[in-house]
Design an enzyme around this catalytic site. Structure first.
Site, PDB file in Angstrom:
ATOM      1  N   ASP A 120      58.457  61.229 -29.841  1.00 34.79           N
ATOM      2  CA  ASP A 120      59.775  60.965 -29.913  1.00 34.79           C
ATOM      3  C   ASP A 120      60.345  60.726 -31.320  1.00 34.79           C
ATOM      4  O   ASP A 120      59.512  60.827 -32.204  1.00 34.79           O
ATOM      5  CB  ASP A 120      60.022  59.624 -28.919  1.00 34.79           C
ATOM      6  CG  ASP A 120      61.448  59.817 -28.087  1.00 34.79           C
ATOM      7  OD1 ASP A 120      62.339  60.767 -28.640  1.00 34.79           O
ATOM      8  OD2 ASP A 120      61.410  59.002 -27.382  1.00 34.79           O
ATOM      9  N   ASP A 178      68.947  63.205 -23.785  1.00 32.30           N
ATOM     10  CA  ASP A 178      68.459  62.543 -22.552  1.00 32.30           C
ATOM     11  C   ASP A 178      69.411  63.087 -21.382  1.00 32.30           C
ATOM     12  O   ASP A 178      70.549  63.107 -21.504  1.00 32.30           O
ATOM     13  CB  ASP A 178      68.229  61.159 -22.457  1.00 32.30           C
ATOM     14  CG  ASP A 178      67.152  60.693 -23.595  1.00 32.30           C
ATOM     15  OD1 ASP A 178      66.754  61.462 -24.151  1.00 32.30           O
ATOM     16  OD2 ASP A 178      66.864  59.394 -23.313  1.00 32.30           O
TER      17      ASP A 178
HETATM   18  C1  GLA Z   1      64.081  58.690 -25.731  1.00 30.58           C
HETATM   19  C2  GLA Z   1      63.634  59.919 -24.871  1.00 30.58           C
HETATM   20  C3  GLA Z   1      63.508  59.579 -23.385  1.00 30.58           C
HETATM   21  C4  GLA Z   1      62.608  58.506 -23.504  1.00 30.58           C
HETATM   22  C5  GLA Z   1      63.272  57.121 -24.199  1.00 30.58           C
HETATM   23  C6  GLA Z   1      62.028  56.051 -24.178  1.00 30.58           C
HETATM   24  O1  GLA Z   1      65.403  58.457 -25.042  1.00 30.58           O
HETATM   25  O2  GLA Z   1      64.411  61.194 -25.341  1.00 30.58           O
HETATM   26  O3  GLA Z   1      63.082  60.863 -22.927  1.00 30.58           O
HETATM   27  O4  GLA Z   1      61.087  58.741 -23.787  1.00 30.58           O
HETATM   28  O5  GLA Z   1      63.359  57.620 -25.488  1.00 30.58           O
HETATM   29  O6  GLA Z   1      62.721  54.875 -24.910  1.00 30.58           O
END
Ligand code: GLA
Length: 376
Positions: A120, A178
């Protein structure tokens, strides 16, 4: 293809969720269709930091059996297992990240038996050069372990990872923020911190169209984990989609060759959810050996037209009605770039033949529904 803990279990992830997801992949038939990776997302380690040797420490309350026992369990089911970290000091949820510890962490995950890393980008500098540098560092570290670890980049598309993700060692890269369990975008205002926008399926369709030409064997545009079957439950927000909207979601992820990482609770899937995730032809389109991501070839009235060539010479076609009214759609062969006229149509969601294409093919499409065809 596989399953990831985040959408359903979020920060509460526990080894029992991972074991039962692995069991369910097998018992539901998902594994036989190709869903293979079980991925532990954020919040698996202790939040306070590293041990005296500088290693990440699995949270003993969430993973009382330890990571080695867990990877062995998942492997014993014929599946693979993934882990998560972040290219900064802290992950998105504030757990220790891997920046500056790349080789140590990669070796640890390899020694535990992990096969996949989702990496990430929260808390990291915003510019593209730094992102390329940080992702490449981890890419090298993973390679150096000698273990085959699928590397999944998650910087949400802002620094065009479709242009450099392969060179950084990535096999897939998120191309969008997301995805929430919603048709429309959702604005999030955390208690401490800036507001941000999570996207709905409708916005994903435009992002998928924009980057389609950059995916292909060895490097895939990742439209984010599936929200199918969440129905408003779990970690992420959104009130849930209608069955037709969930089918649209699956159709576009399939035709665009996005990784299919399920996010719902596999132990509690209802019939609609099973029918979508286990639709053989839909998965076949996604996994077709040519690996050519479909393209959006036309937008007319409220409909988007997508096509994807398949290895056996047939064409997958998805017609998405993004409007809020049902529509009668007339499709000419040329709309789909088809040259000869007499073609058989197979309706993927109806799971049945749907006549000959002829000069012009007519079908009625409900609001937010997708007609997903294989034209032979
Ligand atoms: C980010 C990522 C998600 C998830 C969250 C976890 O938002 O894009 O897919 O992994 O972090 O905290």
């Amino acid at each position: 293809m596989g399953w990831n803990s985040w959408n359903m279990f979020g920060w509460k992830v526990h080894e029992e969720n991972i074991r039962s997801a692995a069991d369910a992949l097998v018992s539901t038939g998902l594994k036989d269709l190709g869903y293979e990776y079980v991925v532990i997302d954020d919040c698996w380690s202790i939040k306070e930091g590293r041990d005296n040797n500088g290693n990440l420490v699995p949270d003993p309350e969430k993973f009382p059996s330890g990571m080695k026992a867990l990877t062995e369990y998942v492997h014993s089911k014929g599946l693979k297992i993934g882990i998560y970290s972040d290219a900064a000091e802290k992950t998105c949820a504030g757990y220790p990240g891997s920046y500056g510890h790349e080789e140590r962490d990669a070796e640890l995950w390899a020694s535990w038996g992990f096969d996949f890393l989702k990496y990430d980008y929260c808390n990291a500098p915003w510019d593209q050069a730094t992102a390329i540098d940080r992702y490449t560092r981890m890419g090298h570290a993973l390679k150096k372990t000698g273990r085959d670890i699928l590397y999944s980049l998650c910087e949400w598309g802002g620094r065009n990872p479709h242009l450099w993700g392969r060179d950084a060692g990535g096999a897939m890269w998120r191309v969008s923020p997301d995805l929430f369990d919603s048709w429309i975008d959702v604005c999030i205002q955390p208690e401490n911190g800036p507001a941000w926008t999570a996207i709905g399926v409708d916005t994903s369709l435009d992002i998928a169209a924009r980057v389609s030409e950059y995916g292909g064997p060895g490097g895939w545009n990742d439209l984010d984990m599936l929200v199918i079957g969440l129905k408003g439950k779990g970690q992420i927000e959104g009130a849930g989609l209608s069955p037709a909207e969930y089918r649209t979601h699956m159709s576009i992820w399939s035709i665009a060759c996005s990784p299919l990482m399920i996010g719902c609770d596999l132990t509690a899937m209802d019939t609609d959810t099973r029918k979508i995730l286990l639709n053989k032809e839909c998965v076949r389109v996604n996994q077709d050996s040519l690996g050519i991501p479909g393209k959006r070839v036309l937008q007319r009235n409220s409909c988007d037209f997508w096509t994807k060539p398949l290895e056996d010479g047939s064409t997958a076609a998805a017609i998405v009605n993004r409007g809020s009214q049902s529509t009668l759609c007339k499709i000419a062969a040329g709309d789909l770039g088809l040259l000869d006229k007499k073609k058989q149509v197979y309706d993927i969601w109806a799971e049945s033949p749907a006549g000959d294409f002829g000069e012009e093919y007519s079908c009625s499409i409900e609001a937010h529904e997708t007609k997903f065809f294989i034209i032979r």
